[in-house]
Design an enzyme around this catalytic site. Structure first.
Site, short mmCIF file in Angstrom:
data_model
loop_
_atom_site.label_atom_id
_atom_site.label_comp_id
_atom_site.label_asym_id
_atom_site.label_seq_id
_atom_site.Cartn_x
_atom_site.Cartn_y
_atom_site.Cartn_z
N LYS A 1 0.85 -1.19 0.00
CA LYS A 1 0.00 0.00 0.00
C LYS A 1 0.89 1.24 0.00
CE LYS A 1 -4.30 0.94 2.51
NZ LYS A 1 -4.90 0.81 3.84
C1 E4P Z 1 -8.30 1.16 4.18
O1 E4P Z 1 -7.51 0.79 3.35
C2 E4P Z 1 -8.21 2.47 4.83
O2 E4P Z 1 -6.98 2.64 5.42
C3 E4P Z 1 -9.33 2.62 5.82
O3 E4P Z 1 -10.54 2.19 5.22
C4 E4P Z 1 -9.47 4.01 6.38
O4 E4P Z 1 -10.64 4.07 7.15
P1 E4P Z 1 -10.93 5.23 8.21
O5 E4P Z 1 -11.21 6.49 7.46
O6 E4P Z 1 -12.12 4.75 8.96
O7 E4P Z 1 -9.69 5.34 9.06
#
Ligand code: E4P
Length: 218
Positions: free
Chosen positions: A83
């Site tokens: 990522k």
């Molecule tokens: C997933 O890849 C993201 O990091 C995550 O969905 C972020 O979610 P949040 O906005 O609830 O922290």
């Protein structure tokens, strides 16, 4: 539509995996912090449970260091998806990881259609638009999912739309209606998809009537 679970909580991942609801997992630095574990150990354990892509995020902001971190993370397991953030360095790293390392890449922190276009051109496997965080600003996160769907379809980009920052069951339904490829949601949101008051009411009535019959099936 694929379901990814947005957590680094091993117990939750096991439970949802046993229900057949986990096509992959997404983690981020905040979720690793919440897990209380070491990123390598936690991610390795997740990969031992889940066969699909498990996103592990680099924390470097400079291209060369991102690649070094990606090489370390990629060694954890074959199903690791690297990522990277939606920055110029992140996009450059995305291209290198896809072409030279031949690994999956999830480009994260996407808040605009133009950013998603750049990620697709960089060869991203997944683009992660954060719908909940857009809703928090007073805009509609789902409009972004629809825009990206149209752009990717216009040009046949193979990058998959991974709807992220999901907060509600309605986000899941809207993402499915628009045609997002994947939704990543916290365990509680995925489990809440099953709930309907009329299901509970109907089941209670059936059980009450069944008790009156005095019968047993097994
Ligand atoms: C997933 O890849 C993201 O990091 C995550 O969905 C972020 O979610 P949040 O906005 O609830 O922290």
């Amino acid at each position: 539509m694929k379901f990814f679970v947005d957590t680094a909580d091993i117990k939750e991942i096991r439970e949802l995996h046993d229900l057949g609801l986990v096509d992959g997992v997404t983690t981020n630095p905040s979720l690793i912090l919440k897990s209380g574990g070491n990123i390598t150990d936690v991610t390795k354990e997740i990969c031992s449970i889940v066969e699909g892509p498990v996103s592990a995020e680099v924390v470097a902001t400079e291209y060369g260091q991102m690649i070094k971190e990606a090489e370390v993370l990629a060694k954890i397991a074959d199903n690791i998806c690297i990522k990277v953030p939606l920055t110029l360095d992140g996009l450059k790293a995305c291209r290198t990881i896809r072409t030279s390392m031949n690994r999956l890449v999830n480009v994260t922190l996407c808040f605009s259609a133009n950013q998603a276009l750049l990620a697709a051109k960089a060869g991203a496997t997944f683009i992660s638009p954060f719908v909940g965080r857009i809703d928090d600003t007073g805009s509609d996160g789902m409009e972004l999912i629809a825009e990206i769907r149209q752009i990717y379809d216009n040009y046949d980009f193979p990058t998959e739309i991974l709807t992220a920052s999901v907060r509600t069951v309605n986000h899941v339904k809207q993402a499915a209606l628009i045609g997002a490829d994947v939704v990543t949601a916290p365990p509680a949101t995925l489990k809440a998809l099953v709930s309907h008051p009329l299901t509970d009411k109907g089941l209670a009535q059936f059980l009450a009537d069944w008790a009156k019959t005095g019968q047993k099936i097994a």
